[in-house]
Design a protein around this motif. Structure first.
Motif, short mmCIF file in Angstrom:
data_model
loop_
_atom_site.label_atom_id
_atom_site.label_comp_id
_atom_site.label_asym_id
_atom_site.label_seq_id
_atom_site.Cartn_x
_atom_site.Cartn_y
_atom_site.Cartn_z
N ALA A 1 1.11 -1.31 0.31
CA ALA A 1 -0.01 0.12 -0.51
C ALA A 1 0.60 1.41 0.04
N PHE A 2 0.54 2.27 -0.30
CA PHE A 2 1.02 3.12 -0.15
C PHE A 2 0.94 4.57 0.63
N PRO A 3 1.49 4.27 1.30
CA PRO A 3 1.77 4.74 3.04
C PRO A 3 0.72 5.97 2.84
N GLY A 4 0.02 6.89 4.23
CA GLY A 4 -0.12 8.04 4.34
C GLY A 4 0.39 8.61 4.72
N GLU A 5 0.81 10.34 5.28
CA GLU A 5 1.32 10.70 5.87
C GLU A 5 3.02 11.42 5.14
N THR A 6 3.15 11.52 3.88
CA THR A 6 4.36 11.19 3.43
C THR A 6 4.12 12.05 2.34
N GLU A 7 5.06 12.75 1.93
CA GLU A 7 5.30 13.46 0.72
C GLU A 7 5.81 12.99 -0.52
N ASN A 8 6.80 12.28 0.55
CA ASN A 8 9.18 11.48 -0.25
C ASN A 8 8.95 10.49 0.07
N LEU A 9 7.93 9.65 -0.55
CA LEU A 9 8.05 8.32 0.04
C LEU A 9 9.78 7.69 -1.05
N HIS A 10 10.93 7.24 -0.55
CA HIS A 10 11.95 6.52 -0.89
C HIS A 10 11.81 5.44 -1.36
N HIS A 11 12.31 4.80 -2.14
CA HIS A 11 13.33 3.06 -2.27
C HIS A 11 14.35 3.07 -2.08
N GLU A 12 14.71 2.33 -1.88
CA GLU A 12 15.96 1.13 -1.33
C GLU A 12 16.07 -0.16 -0.80
N VAL A 13 16.96 -0.15 -2.53
CA VAL A 13 17.20 -1.32 -3.14
C VAL A 13 18.03 -1.88 -1.91
N GLU A 14 18.19 -3.51 -1.13
CA GLU A 14 19.10 -4.16 -0.34
C GLU A 14 18.87 -5.32 -0.65
N LEU A 15 20.30 -6.01 -0.19
CA LEU A 15 20.96 -7.12 0.28
C LEU A 15 20.34 -8.00 1.34
N VAL A 16 19.45 -8.49 1.22
CA VAL A 16 18.63 -9.15 2.87
C VAL A 16 19.39 -10.44 3.02
N CYS A 17 20.03 -10.61 4.24
CA CYS A 17 20.44 -12.09 4.66
C CYS A 17 20.03 -12.59 5.63
N ALA A 18 19.85 -13.51 5.77
CA ALA A 18 18.01 -14.67 7.31
C ALA A 18 19.46 -15.93 7.73
N ILE A 19 19.38 -15.40 8.78
CA ILE A 19 20.00 -16.43 9.69
C ILE A 19 18.98 -16.96 10.08
N GLY A 20 20.08 -18.45 10.33
CA GLY A 20 19.71 -20.09 10.16
C GLY A 20 19.99 -20.26 11.58
N GLU A 21 19.39 -21.80 11.85
CA GLU A 21 19.29 -21.96 13.15
C GLU A 21 20.57 -22.33 13.92
N SER A 22 21.99 -22.17 12.89
CA SER A 22 23.43 -22.35 13.18
C SER A 22 23.97 -21.28 13.57
N GLY A 23 23.37 -19.81 13.39
CA GLY A 23 23.62 -18.59 13.22
C GLY A 23 24.12 -17.87 12.85
N VAL A 24 24.33 -18.76 11.46
CA VAL A 24 24.83 -18.21 10.74
C VAL A 24 24.31 -17.75 9.92
N ILE A 25 24.43 -16.97 8.76
CA ILE A 25 23.78 -15.85 7.53
C ILE A 25 23.78 -17.92 6.47
#
Ligand code: MN
Length: 218
Positions: free
Chosen positions: A68-92
């Motif tokens: 959804a397009f959020p309310g309460e902003t006149e300047n919504l920005h995109h930021e592309v990012e690499l996402v890492c996920a932590i597993g049961e081993s505690g590492v990525i």
């Protein structure tokens, strides 16, 4: 057996490329200013130490859904990012492409007044994220990019990061007991900019499943 006053909210999760299981998400940490050129465009100098903020796990938007397009902003920005996920081993254990949606005007006001960033960064549906790819990062120097309506807005390389994903994880552990199910958004390259209702966004990291969505109506 716990008796709930009302049914608990469902566990936020990510689909996993090529697997039937889903990755249960516990919480989302995000790094600020982890690419030198973006840090400069946001007014930082030198090699800034990583700093963190958080989004609630239920801010995720997954499985091809449109935020959804959020309310309460006149300047919504995109930021592309690499996402890492932590597993049961505690590492990525896995990787995805995410978009850190940001109310830039609210963030600027928070910065100037010393207020928290929650309304700028942690709002509902502020974390669109693509499917998780398990295993090693296919290419630590991969291209990372974002297009809006087919026009390239952000373009960089993962090895432009000031702090590598593994270094980010070490830094995050200084402040939190990072556990299985945690996601870390590792920061964005330069070129952040505004989104309009209806904009088509494609976010890419070479070798990972792309993230594609259309911003909702205002
Ligand atoms: Mn970000």
């Amino acid at each position: 057996m716990t008796q709930w006053l009302f049914p608990p909210a469902p566990t936020p999760s990510l689909p996993i490329a090529g697997r039937p299981e889903r990755f249960p998400v516990r919480r989302i940490l995000c790094v600020g200013q982890n690419y030198a050129a973006h840090a400069r465009e946001m007014g930082a100098d030198g090699r800034p130490a990583p700093f963190f903020f958080a989004k609630p796990a239920d801010a995720l938007v997954t499985d091809g859904a449109n935020p959804a397009f959020p309310g309460e902003t006149e300047n919504l920005h995109h930021e592309v990012e690499l996402v890492c996920a932590i597993g049961e081993s505690g590492v990525i254990v896995g990787w995805a492409v995410g978009c850190d949606l940001t109310r830039r005007d609210i963030q600027a006001e928070a910065k100037s007044k010393g207020r928290p960033w929650d309304a700028a960064k942690g709002f509902d549906q502020s974390a669109p994220c693509g499917p998780l790819t398990l295993g090693d990062l296919p290419d630590p120097a991969a291209a990372i990019a974002l297009t809006v309506n087919g026009e390239t807005r952000q373009s960089g390389r993962l090895d432009d990061m000031i702090w590598s994903p593994q270094e980010v994880l070490v830094q995050a552990r200084r402040f939190w007991d990072v556990q299985a199910g945690d996601l870390i958004f590792t920061g964005t390259p330069e070129g952040v900019g505004p989104l309009q209702p209806g904009d088509r966004v494609e976010a890419l990291v070479a070798g990972l499943s792309p993230l594609s969505f259309r911003m909702g109506a205002r």
